[in-house]
Design a protein around this motif. Structure first.
Motif, mmCIF file in Angstrom:
data_model
loop_
_atom_site.group_PDB
_atom_site.id
_atom_site.type_symbol
_atom_site.label_atom_id
_atom_site.label_comp_id
_atom_site.label_asym_id
_atom_site.label_seq_id
_atom_site.Cartn_x
_atom_site.Cartn_y
_atom_site.Cartn_z
ATOM 1 N N ARG A 1 0.853 -1.342 0.055
ATOM 2 C CA ARG A 1 -0.037 0.006 -0.115
ATOM 3 C C ARG A 1 0.918 1.204 0.061
ATOM 4 O O ARG A 1 1.884 1.200 0.310
ATOM 5 C CB ARG A 1 -0.740 0.045 1.082
ATOM 6 C CG ARG A 1 -1.805 -0.932 1.611
ATOM 7 C CD ARG A 1 -2.601 -0.676 2.785
ATOM 8 N NE ARG A 1 -3.515 -1.612 3.135
ATOM 9 C CZ ARG A 1 -4.778 -1.196 2.454
ATOM 10 N NH1 ARG A 1 -5.259 -0.453 1.664
ATOM 11 N NH2 ARG A 1 -5.610 -2.366 2.922
ATOM 12 N N VAL A 2 0.219 2.270 -0.495
ATOM 13 C CA VAL A 2 1.080 3.626 -0.463
ATOM 14 C C VAL A 2 0.900 3.951 1.018
ATOM 15 O O VAL A 2 0.000 3.864 1.584
ATOM 16 C CB VAL A 2 0.401 4.726 -1.439
ATOM 17 C CG1 VAL A 2 0.827 6.071 -1.117
ATOM 18 C CG2 VAL A 2 0.599 4.310 -2.898
ATOM 19 N N ASP A 3 2.039 4.493 1.718
ATOM 20 C CA ASP A 3 1.782 4.919 2.956
ATOM 21 C C ASP A 3 2.898 6.022 3.072
ATOM 22 O O ASP A 3 4.237 5.657 3.024
ATOM 23 C CB ASP A 3 2.193 3.601 3.724
ATOM 24 C CG ASP A 3 2.173 4.047 5.512
ATOM 25 O OD1 ASP A 3 2.359 5.264 5.857
ATOM 26 O OD2 ASP A 3 2.051 3.120 6.081
ATOM 27 N N ARG A 4 2.515 7.185 3.275
ATOM 28 C CA ARG A 4 3.611 8.115 3.540
ATOM 29 C C ARG A 4 4.864 8.110 4.629
ATOM 30 O O ARG A 4 5.576 8.538 4.628
ATOM 31 C CB ARG A 4 2.653 9.548 3.840
ATOM 32 C CG ARG A 4 1.954 10.100 2.815
ATOM 33 C CD ARG A 4 1.195 11.279 3.052
ATOM 34 N NE ARG A 4 0.386 11.745 2.009
ATOM 35 C CZ ARG A 4 0.102 13.039 1.633
ATOM 36 N NH1 ARG A 4 0.661 13.891 2.737
ATOM 37 N NH2 ARG A 4 -0.552 13.258 0.721
ATOM 38 N N GLN A 5 4.291 7.155 5.503
ATOM 39 C CA GLN A 5 5.273 6.851 6.638
ATOM 40 C C GLN A 5 5.756 5.550 6.316
ATOM 41 O O GLN A 5 6.811 5.047 6.936
ATOM 42 C CB GLN A 5 4.752 6.663 7.940
ATOM 43 C CG GLN A 5 3.641 7.848 8.331
ATOM 44 C CD GLN A 5 4.623 9.208 8.554
ATOM 45 O OE1 GLN A 5 5.600 9.107 9.082
ATOM 46 N NE2 GLN A 5 4.103 10.199 8.073
ATOM 47 N N GLY A 6 5.675 4.881 5.050
ATOM 48 C CA GLY A 6 6.281 3.640 4.869
ATOM 49 C C GLY A 6 7.832 3.658 4.544
ATOM 50 O O GLY A 6 8.269 4.558 4.404
ATOM 51 N N VAL A 7 8.305 2.579 5.198
ATOM 52 C CA VAL A 7 9.858 2.519 5.107
ATOM 53 C C VAL A 7 10.252 2.118 3.956
ATOM 54 O O VAL A 7 11.613 2.228 3.429
ATOM 55 C CB VAL A 7 10.323 1.524 6.215
ATOM 56 C CG1 VAL A 7 9.949 2.141 7.625
ATOM 57 C CG2 VAL A 7 10.042 0.247 6.105
ATOM 58 N N PHE A 8 9.391 1.528 2.932
ATOM 59 C CA PHE A 8 9.906 1.022 1.633
ATOM 60 C C PHE A 8 9.556 1.857 0.571
ATOM 61 O O PHE A 8 8.624 2.862 0.597
ATOM 62 C CB PHE A 8 9.344 -0.253 1.322
ATOM 63 C CG PHE A 8 9.513 -1.289 2.342
ATOM 64 C CD1 PHE A 8 10.776 -1.869 2.330
ATOM 65 C CD2 PHE A 8 8.693 -1.722 3.142
ATOM 66 C CE1 PHE A 8 11.197 -2.820 3.497
ATOM 67 C CE2 PHE A 8 8.671 -2.581 4.181
ATOM 68 C CZ PHE A 8 9.950 -3.341 4.576
ATOM 69 N N THR A 9 10.147 2.039 -0.655
ATOM 70 C CA THR A 9 9.685 2.964 -1.606
ATOM 71 C C THR A 9 10.086 2.336 -3.101
ATOM 72 O O THR A 9 10.833 1.505 -3.130
ATOM 73 C CB THR A 9 11.064 4.239 -1.787
ATOM 74 O OG1 THR A 9 12.252 3.699 -1.965
ATOM 75 C CG2 THR A 9 10.986 4.829 -0.484
ATOM 76 N N VAL A 10 9.359 2.769 -4.116
ATOM 77 C CA VAL A 10 9.499 2.295 -5.376
ATOM 78 C C VAL A 10 10.998 2.810 -5.801
ATOM 79 O O VAL A 10 11.343 3.812 -5.608
ATOM 80 C CB VAL A 10 8.635 3.089 -6.300
ATOM 81 C CG1 VAL A 10 8.665 2.497 -7.964
ATOM 82 C CG2 VAL A 10 7.105 2.579 -6.041
ATOM 83 N N THR A 11 11.753 1.912 -6.286
ATOM 84 C CA THR A 11 13.279 2.127 -6.874
ATOM 85 C C THR A 11 13.165 3.383 -7.933
ATOM 86 O O THR A 11 12.376 3.612 -8.450
ATOM 87 C CB THR A 11 13.822 0.981 -7.470
ATOM 88 O OG1 THR A 11 13.123 0.655 -8.792
ATOM 89 C CG2 THR A 11 13.675 -0.271 -6.362
ATOM 90 N N GLY A 12 14.287 3.826 -8.101
ATOM 91 C CA GLY A 12 14.528 4.857 -9.146
ATOM 92 C C GLY A 12 14.433 4.577 -10.332
ATOM 93 O O GLY A 12 13.930 5.294 -11.065
ATOM 94 N N GLN A 13 14.326 3.271 -10.600
ATOM 95 C CA GLN A 13 13.928 2.474 -12.057
ATOM 96 C C GLN A 13 12.517 2.406 -12.037
ATOM 97 O O GLN A 13 11.884 1.801 -13.085
ATOM 98 C CB GLN A 13 14.758 1.380 -12.392
ATOM 99 C CG GLN A 13 16.398 1.893 -12.341
ATOM 100 C CD GLN A 13 17.247 1.797 -10.929
ATOM 101 O OE1 GLN A 13 16.530 1.225 -10.077
ATOM 102 N NE2 GLN A 13 17.946 2.638 -10.987
ATOM 103 N N GLY A 14 11.601 2.709 -11.045
ATOM 104 C CA GLY A 14 10.646 2.441 -11.195
ATOM 105 C C GLY A 14 9.938 1.154 -10.998
ATOM 106 O O GLY A 14 8.861 0.625 -11.452
ATOM 107 N N ARG A 15 10.753 0.270 -10.122
ATOM 108 C CA ARG A 15 10.530 -1.034 -9.895
ATOM 109 C C ARG A 15 10.111 -1.387 -8.184
ATOM 110 O O ARG A 15 10.543 -0.510 -7.527
ATOM 111 C CB ARG A 15 11.680 -1.976 -10.150
ATOM 112 C CG ARG A 15 12.014 -1.898 -11.536
ATOM 113 C CD ARG A 15 13.100 -3.003 -11.724
ATOM 114 N NE ARG A 15 13.643 -3.004 -13.280
ATOM 115 C CZ ARG A 15 13.016 -3.640 -14.028
ATOM 116 N NH1 ARG A 15 11.869 -4.348 -13.848
ATOM 117 N NH2 ARG A 15 13.570 -3.515 -15.413
#
Length: 108
Positions: free
Chosen positions: A39-53
């Motif tokens: 889920r999208v979460d402004r406080q999330g510790v994970f992110t979509v990578t710079g390559q969009g993965r």
């Protein structure tokens, strides 16, 4: 359907584009009943990578028994900012449950 690569990334970026997730989008990732919920979460510790993965954490991959090359069913809800990843074991369990029900408790 998409495969996971040796680094734990979902190889197909189409689903990320469909969800509208840009590089750097913060995410919450968890395992729940054998599937992976993202889920999208402004406080999330994970992110979509710079390559969009999407990179699935090693702990989640381990809990779900995922290995490089495994194919998974991806189900997205763009309006909810939600992705559900169905690993092979979860798909097997769902199919077995449907077949057991359709065949009267698994008896042929």
């Amino acid at each position: 359907m998409a495969a996971i690569d040796v680094s734990g990334r979902i190889a197909d970026r189409t689903i990320i584009c469909t969800l509208g997730w840009a590089p750097g989008t913060r995410l919450h990732i968890r395992e729940c009943s054998g599937v992976i919920v993202v889920r999208v979460d402004r406080q999330g510790v994970f992110t979509v990578t710079g390559q969009g993965r999407l990179h699935l954490p090693v702990a989640v991959r381990h809990w779900c028994g995922l290995s490089a090359g495994d194919r998974m069913l991806l189900a997205a809800s763009p309006a909810d900012g939600l992705l559900v990843v169905h690993p092979p074991a979860a798909l097997d369990a769902m199919v077995m449950a449907v077949h057991a029900d359709a065949l009267g408790g698994g008896q042929a």
